[in-house]
Design a protein around this motif. Sequence first.
Motif, PDB file in Angstrom:
ATOM      1  N   ARG A  48       7.442  -7.759  38.105  1.00  8.81           N
ATOM      2  CA  ARG A  48       7.555  -6.551  37.472  1.00  8.81           C
ATOM      3  C   ARG A  48       6.236  -5.979  36.674  1.00  8.81           C
ATOM      4  NH1 ARG A  48      13.389  -8.246  34.912  1.00  8.81           N
ATOM      5  NH2 ARG A  48      14.681  -7.454  36.938  1.00  8.81           N
ATOM      6  N   MET A  49       5.405  -6.862  36.157  1.00  7.33           N
ATOM      7  CA  MET A  49       4.243  -6.434  35.516  1.00  7.33           C
ATOM      8  C   MET A  49       3.086  -6.785  36.693  1.00  7.33           C
ATOM      9  SD  MET A  49       3.212 -10.063  33.454  1.00  7.33           S
ATOM     10  CE  MET A  49       4.781 -10.055  32.478  1.00  7.33           C
ATOM     11  N   ASP A  50       3.631  -6.763  37.841  1.00  5.92           N
ATOM     12  CA  ASP A  50       2.358  -6.837  38.978  1.00  5.92           C
ATOM     13  C   ASP A  50       1.485  -7.887  38.663  1.00  5.92           C
ATOM     14  OD1 ASP A  50       3.541  -4.813  40.524  1.00  5.92           O
ATOM     15  OD2 ASP A  50       2.482  -3.373  39.279  1.00  5.92           O
ATOM     16  N   SER A  51       1.841  -9.069  38.213  1.00  3.05           N
ATOM     17  CA  SER A  51       0.793 -10.363  38.083  1.00  3.05           C
ATOM     18  C   SER A  51       0.200 -10.663  39.189  1.00  3.05           C
ATOM     19  CB  SER A  51       1.340 -11.224  37.340  1.00  3.05           C
ATOM     20  OG  SER A  51       0.756 -12.597  37.284  1.00  3.05           O
ATOM     21  N   PRO A  52      -0.887 -10.988  39.456  1.00  2.00           N
ATOM     22  CA  PRO A  52      -1.478 -11.476  40.426  1.00  2.00           C
ATOM     23  C   PRO A  52      -1.003 -12.877  40.907  1.00  2.00           C
ATOM     24  CG  PRO A  52      -3.543 -10.688  39.183  1.00  2.00           C
ATOM     25  CD  PRO A  52      -1.918 -10.443  38.113  1.00  2.00           C
ATOM     26  N   LEU A  53      -0.631 -13.332  40.045  1.00  2.00           N
ATOM     27  CA  LEU A  53       0.220 -14.778  40.144  1.00  2.00           C
ATOM     28  C   LEU A  53       1.241 -14.774  41.211  1.00  2.00           C
ATOM     29  CD1 LEU A  53       0.729 -16.000  36.599  1.00  2.00           C
ATOM     30  CD2 LEU A  53      -0.914 -16.925  38.463  1.00  2.00           C
ATOM     31  N   VAL A  54       1.998 -13.838  41.412  1.00  2.00           N
ATOM     32  CA  VAL A  54       2.946 -13.568  42.824  1.00  2.00           C
ATOM     33  C   VAL A  54       2.535 -13.654  44.022  1.00  2.00           C
ATOM     34  CG1 VAL A  54       4.489 -12.286  40.857  1.00  2.00           C
ATOM     35  CG2 VAL A  54       2.909 -10.882  42.566  1.00  2.00           C
ATOM     36  N   GLN A  55       1.193 -13.579  44.027  1.00  2.00           N
ATOM     37  CA  GLN A  55       0.511 -13.537  45.522  1.00  2.00           C
ATOM     38  C   GLN A  55       0.674 -14.889  46.069  1.00  2.00           C
ATOM     39  OE1 GLN A  55      -3.543 -12.447  45.209  1.00  2.00           O
ATOM     40  NE2 GLN A  55      -3.140 -10.434  44.136  1.00  2.00           N
ATOM     41  N   HIS A  56       0.908 -16.115  44.967  1.00  2.00           N
ATOM     42  CA  HIS A  56       1.057 -17.161  45.410  1.00  2.00           C
ATOM     43  C   HIS A  56       2.359 -17.853  45.509  1.00  2.00           C
ATOM     44  CE1 HIS A  56      -3.240 -17.732  44.916  1.00  2.00           C
ATOM     45  NE2 HIS A  56      -3.066 -17.097  43.693  1.00  2.00           N
ATOM     46  N   LEU A  57       3.127 -16.969  45.538  1.00  2.00           N
ATOM     47  CA  LEU A  57       4.743 -17.314  45.932  1.00  2.00           C
ATOM     48  C   LEU A  57       4.887 -18.069  47.141  1.00  2.00           C
ATOM     49  CD1 LEU A  57       6.731 -14.371  44.112  1.00  2.00           C
ATOM     50  CD2 LEU A  57       6.736 -16.567  43.285  1.00  2.00           C
ATOM     51  N   ARG A  58       5.844 -18.848  47.361  1.00  2.00           N
ATOM     52  CA  ARG A  58       6.031 -19.460  48.382  1.00  2.00           C
ATOM     53  C   ARG A  58       6.729 -18.629  49.538  1.00  2.00           C
ATOM     54  NH1 ARG A  58       8.063 -25.757  47.503  1.00  2.00           N
ATOM     55  NH2 ARG A  58       6.408 -26.405  46.147  1.00  2.00           N
ATOM     56  N   ALA A  59       6.625 -18.630  50.827  1.00  2.00           N
ATOM     57  CA  ALA A  59       7.044 -17.615  51.771  1.00  2.00           C
ATOM     58  C   ALA A  59       8.705 -17.634  51.776  1.00  2.00           C
ATOM     59  CB  ALA A  59       6.838 -18.386  53.118  1.00  2.00           C
ATOM     60  N   ASP A  60       9.351 -18.725  51.114  1.00  2.00           N
ATOM     61  CA  ASP A  60      10.892 -18.735  51.096  1.00  2.00           C
ATOM     62  C   ASP A  60      11.315 -17.994  49.829  1.00  2.00           C
ATOM     63  OD1 ASP A  60      10.217 -20.624  49.246  1.00  2.00           O
ATOM     64  OD2 ASP A  60      11.687 -22.033  50.194  1.00  2.00           O
ATOM     65  N   TRP A  61      10.476 -17.501  48.999  1.00  2.16           N
ATOM     66  CA  TRP A  61      10.896 -16.986  47.619  1.00  2.16           C
ATOM     67  C   TRP A  61      11.639 -15.631  48.062  1.00  2.16           C
ATOM     68  CZ3 TRP A  61      11.912 -16.950  42.903  1.00  2.16           C
ATOM     69  CH2 TRP A  61      12.154 -15.697  42.275  1.00  2.16           C
ATOM     70  N   GLN A  62      12.710 -15.497  47.346  1.00  3.87           N
ATOM     71  CA  GLN A  62      13.939 -14.488  47.493  1.00  3.87           C
ATOM     72  C   GLN A  62      13.898 -13.801  46.009  1.00  3.87           C
ATOM     73  OE1 GLN A  62      17.499 -15.544  49.256  1.00  3.87           O
ATOM     74  NE2 GLN A  62      16.506 -15.674  51.394  1.00  3.87           N
ATOM     75  N   ASP A  63      14.110 -12.607  45.768  1.00  2.05           N
ATOM     76  CA  ASP A  63      13.978 -11.791  44.581  1.00  2.05           C
ATOM     77  C   ASP A  63      15.319 -12.262  44.001  1.00  2.05           C
ATOM     78  OD1 ASP A  63      11.450 -10.829  44.653  1.00  2.05           O
ATOM     79  OD2 ASP A  63      11.962  -8.831  45.297  1.00  2.05           O
ATOM     80  N   PHE A  64      15.250 -11.931  42.535  1.00  5.66           N
ATOM     81  CA  PHE A  64      16.701 -12.345  41.978  1.00  5.66           C
ATOM     82  C   PHE A  64      17.004 -11.505  41.115  1.00  5.66           C
ATOM     83  CE2 PHE A  64      18.275 -14.596  38.019  1.00  5.66           C
ATOM     84  CZ  PHE A  64      19.344 -15.086  38.520  1.00  5.66           C
ATOM     85  N   ASN A  65      18.362 -11.251  40.718  1.00  6.34           N
ATOM     86  CA  ASN A  65      18.903 -10.414  39.851  1.00  6.34           C
ATOM     87  C   ASN A  65      20.003 -11.141  38.684  1.00  6.34           C
ATOM     88  OD1 ASN A  65      20.344  -8.306  38.420  1.00  6.34           O
ATOM     89  ND2 ASN A  65      21.212  -7.167  40.170  1.00  6.34           N
ATOM     90  N   PRO A  66      19.347 -11.073  37.575  1.00  6.01           N
ATOM     91  CA  PRO A  66      20.344 -11.781  36.577  1.00  6.01           C
ATOM     92  C   PRO A  66      21.880 -11.434  36.546  1.00  6.01           C
ATOM     93  CG  PRO A  66      18.105 -11.452  35.624  1.00  6.01           C
ATOM     94  CD  PRO A  66      18.127 -10.508  36.980  1.00  6.01           C
ATOM     95  N   ALA A  67      21.749 -10.162  36.837  1.00  5.29           N
ATOM     96  CA  ALA A  67      23.298  -9.675  36.973  1.00  5.29           C
ATOM     97  C   ALA A  67      24.011 -10.118  38.243  1.00  5.29           C
ATOM     98  CB  ALA A  67      23.388  -8.030  36.887  1.00  5.29           C
ATOM     99  N   GLN A  68      23.393 -10.872  39.205  1.00  5.89           N
ATOM    100  CA  GLN A  68      24.003 -11.257  40.383  1.00  5.89           C
ATOM    101  C   GLN A  68      23.565 -12.680  40.267  1.00  5.89           C
ATOM    102  OE1 GLN A  68      22.800  -8.117  43.137  1.00  5.89           O
ATOM    103  NE2 GLN A  68      24.943  -7.344  43.273  1.00  5.89           N
ATOM    104  N   PRO A  69      24.013 -13.640  39.592  1.00  6.13           N
ATOM    105  CA  PRO A  69      23.565 -15.024  39.667  1.00  6.13           C
ATOM    106  C   PRO A  69      23.920 -15.756  40.778  1.00  6.13           C
ATOM    107  CG  PRO A  69      25.190 -14.891  38.093  1.00  6.13           C
ATOM    108  CD  PRO A  69      24.868 -13.392  38.566  1.00  6.13           C
ATOM    109  N   ASP A  70      23.242 -16.623  41.099  1.00  7.40           N
ATOM    110  CA  ASP A  70      23.654 -17.659  42.350  1.00  7.40           C
ATOM    111  C   ASP A  70      24.655 -18.254  41.573  1.00  7.40           C
ATOM    112  OD1 ASP A  70      21.195 -17.190  43.681  1.00  7.40           O
ATOM    113  OD2 ASP A  70      20.047 -18.474  42.577  1.00  7.40           O
ATOM    114  N   ASP A  71      25.593 -18.899  42.837  1.00  8.13           N
ATOM    115  CA  ASP A  71      26.859 -19.585  42.588  1.00  8.13           C
ATOM    116  C   ASP A  71      26.574 -20.830  42.209  1.00  8.13           C
ATOM    117  OD1 ASP A  71      29.351 -20.710  42.795  1.00  8.13           O
ATOM    118  OD2 ASP A  71      29.534 -20.399  44.903  1.00  8.13           O
ATOM    119  N   PRO A  72      26.823 -21.158  40.799  1.00  9.45           N
ATOM    120  CA  PRO A  72      26.754 -22.562  40.536  1.00  9.45           C
ATOM    121  C   PRO A  72      27.187 -23.721  41.329  1.00  9.45           C
ATOM    122  CG  PRO A  72      27.592 -21.033  38.720  1.00  9.45           C
ATOM    123  CD  PRO A  72      27.761 -20.299  40.029  1.00  9.45           C
ATOM    124  N   SER A  73      28.534 -23.539  41.842  1.00  6.57           N
ATOM    125  CA  SER A  73      29.016 -24.531  42.660  1.00  6.57           C
ATOM    126  C   SER A  73      28.313 -24.745  44.138  1.00  6.57           C
ATOM    127  CB  SER A  73      30.617 -24.209  42.993  1.00  6.57           C
ATOM    128  OG  SER A  73      30.524 -23.012  43.921  1.00  6.57           O
TER     129      SER A  73
END
Length: 391
Positions: A348-373
């Motif tokens: 969200r802050m357009d940090s240059p660090l995100v250029q180094h995210l892995r290819a399998d990164w998928q964006d995340f929404n805290p209002a729709q968390p992953d299934d703990p199970s």
Amino acid sequence: MKRLLFSVCLACGSLMAAEAQQIDTLINKVSAQPFTVSLAVPDGNYRVTVTLGNKKKAGQTVVRAESRRHYFDPIVTKKGKFETVSFVVNKKNAQIDANTRVKLKPRELTYKNWDDSLNLSFCGPMPAVQRIQVEPVSHVTTVFLCGNSTVVDQENEPWASWGQMITRCFGEGVAFANYAESGLSCTTFLAQLRLDKILTQLKPGDYVIVEFGHNDEKEKKAGDGAWYSYSRNLKIFADRVKAAGGHIIFCTPTARRAFKNGRNQNTHGEYPEAMKAVAHREHVPVIDLTAMSTTFYEALGEEGSKQALVHYPMGTFPGQEKALADNTHFNPFGAWEIAKMIVMGLKRMDSPLVQHLRADWQDFNPAQPDDPSAFVWHMSAGSNLTKPDGN
């Protein structure tokens, strides 16, 4: 580049290095139990290349480093087949200069994060390691982490923090150096000379991420408080990092699980707003982790949110004679979700660090968390039921 001279002890899993050059060693080990290989090297960033697999057995190998810093989920190798992965690890010890050391807590003296070795850990259903190659690298960006028990590389199961999970999200262009420790506030972090040590390692263009608040809010001496010592100390972090040519990012403290009438309550008082105010004045980008983690808890619900924290019935772990019910400290699932919130804050802050995210990164929404199970975590060796310092 010269090869590093070393001696190998497979029984103890250690390599004693002669100098900081290059390591290339045949391991050829497969085991149903987790194991660690330790390499005695100086402080710095290292590219680690691991060849996984075994000629005689199939393998399923999870790769971690130092104090349970997570890099790769299970990598499956068929019998006689091999797969090579590379990643960058930061290694540090407590020495600042010839006469000064970081003032570690007694419990930290046995942490892999602070010893004289680069520690590589392999676990999973059947860890199989054929070869390890290590070389120092100087061109990668280092991200230094400052904080408390919600940030630290927790040494033992079942505790976990976002600082040891975020490494899974990034490729070889970034190294994470975690200087956090349980129970610390801004005041105690500075007093223990942790920032001093960081500044001896920081290169212009490196990053420092700061998350405090949980323990600062308990300090009640004259001059303490959100708008006094806390704000002053945050400015000290900002001033010193900027003067050294680094980039600083603030993170408001993760929410505690504290439900009332179906909503998670703010237990941090004015500390998140004080951090935002300092960030605004000092032109420091800020990640609102308080808001995101609150949304996350509420999305899981009052009972479901326990699955993100160290809530376990008696007998879950060896020697556990009573239930664990901790509303502050994360288990691996919760730590993984918080790490994803940090990444989303960087995006969200357009940090240059995100250029180094892995290819399998998928964006995340805290209002729709992953299934703990659906979350799978293969435990590293050793567990400790002692609650981390702080709350």
